[in-house]
Enzyme design. Sequence first.
Site, short mmCIF file in Angstrom:
data_model
loop_
_atom_site.label_atom_id
_atom_site.label_comp_id
_atom_site.label_asym_id
_atom_site.label_seq_id
_atom_site.Cartn_x
_atom_site.Cartn_y
_atom_site.Cartn_z
N ASP A 49 21.11 -17.39 2.98
CA ASP A 49 20.98 -17.51 1.52
C ASP A 49 22.34 -17.62 0.83
OD1 ASP A 49 19.24 -15.84 3.01
OD2 ASP A 49 18.19 -15.17 1.22
N ASP A 56 24.88 -11.78 -4.40
CA ASP A 56 24.00 -12.67 -5.16
C ASP A 56 24.50 -13.02 -6.55
OD1 ASP A 56 21.96 -13.21 -3.27
OD2 ASP A 56 21.29 -11.15 -3.48
N1 GLY Z 1 17.90 -14.52 -1.32
C1 GLY Z 1 16.76 -13.76 -1.02
C2 GLY Z 1 15.56 -14.55 -0.71
O1 GLY Z 1 15.59 -15.75 -0.54
O2 GLY Z 1 14.51 -13.93 -0.63
#
Ligand code: GLY
Length: 408
Positions: free
Chosen positions: A185, A120
Amino acid sequence: MKSRFSSIKWAVAFVTLGFFSCKNQPVSTDDIIADNVKNAVAQYTLQTDIIEKSGKILNPRTLLPDGTIWYVPIDDWCSGFFPGSMWYLYELTGDQKWKGLAEKYTEDLDSVKHLKWHHDVGFMIGSSYLNGYLLGDKEEYKDVIVTAARSLATRYRPTAKVIQSWNVDKGWQSERGWECPVIIDNMMNLELLFEATRLSGDSTLHQVAVDHANTTLANHFREDNSCYHVIDYSLTDGSVRHKHTAQGYAHESSWARGQAWAIYGYTVCYRYTGDKRYLDHAEKVYNFIFNHKNLPADLIPYWDYDAPNIPNEPRDASAAAVTACALYEMSTLIPDSPYKATADKIVESLSTPAYRAEVGTNGNFILMHSVGSIPHGHEIDVPINYADYYFLEALIKKQRIEKGEPIR
Ligand code: GLY
């Protein structure tokens, strides 16, 4: 303001002044932006005043059931969105106060550039430093962006040609039998790699992003163009081991925010590569979402398109806000498309009292009614900082389109 694409001729949609109903009053599109900026400034002034008065640097993510704010540490995946929202408030208002605050809370994330234990870093440094580089004037942010991208690229697994999203040695991820889990994601982290190549000339980062996008295109999507949340790859031969969910209702269901990351992720990939397959794919995801029988008339989805108790299921405003950003960008790329009108409708819905909180309520976040993860039992029907962040981003894109300016 620097524009990343000053040399690229963007197709700019010519937009006639639209009108819509909010609280039963016709409001011009200029007014909806101004009204939302006024509201956001009021909420984030309250939010930042509380934090500044504490004498600490705090990073608000959501409102907890006990009515307190959850402030997250800098290695949390959501740590970039609060500084990012302040960059967006600076862009929307021109008020130097927001620039100063944005710099302060961005620079608190400096050591995130070395983070290698999850994927992330793209969200975290993209929302903070990359916006700061584009909207502010600090040249030194460039090094943070490039270093962070190199950290992200350490997670590239050449056998499978993907960036591994999560580690599997501890936590709940270690209990699923995964080897190399990749979540949809992760498409949103690719922007950091593309930008780092642009800023540094290191083309390996761009290539990692392209490989990841291509592998995801091959394996993450179903026949109907909906996507799985998690694809688990073999590190030995790159084959697909599992097609799972973590935050959706079921492995074969369509988690709403996942579909939003998909449509925006492939739009961003088209922006940096010009590869038409990516834009075509974003259009396919659009068709899945906006033809879905369970999409409500106000275009704010339930948390999962296959949630079992629709219509008695929580909505996810964050998924709607992310999708609006994608659609505004797509509207500049594909003339005579329905995308801007659809994005406007989403923004209109999010601007109503059904989703936008009264000033001084909602933990001083802008939007209500997002969902973090129902299977994990947390952040259910609450404000979340990334819903606000992408809502502000959608307002910026809408404003730029309507002024005839480049969208990035
Ligand atoms: N990237 C984590 C979410 O969208 O909850």
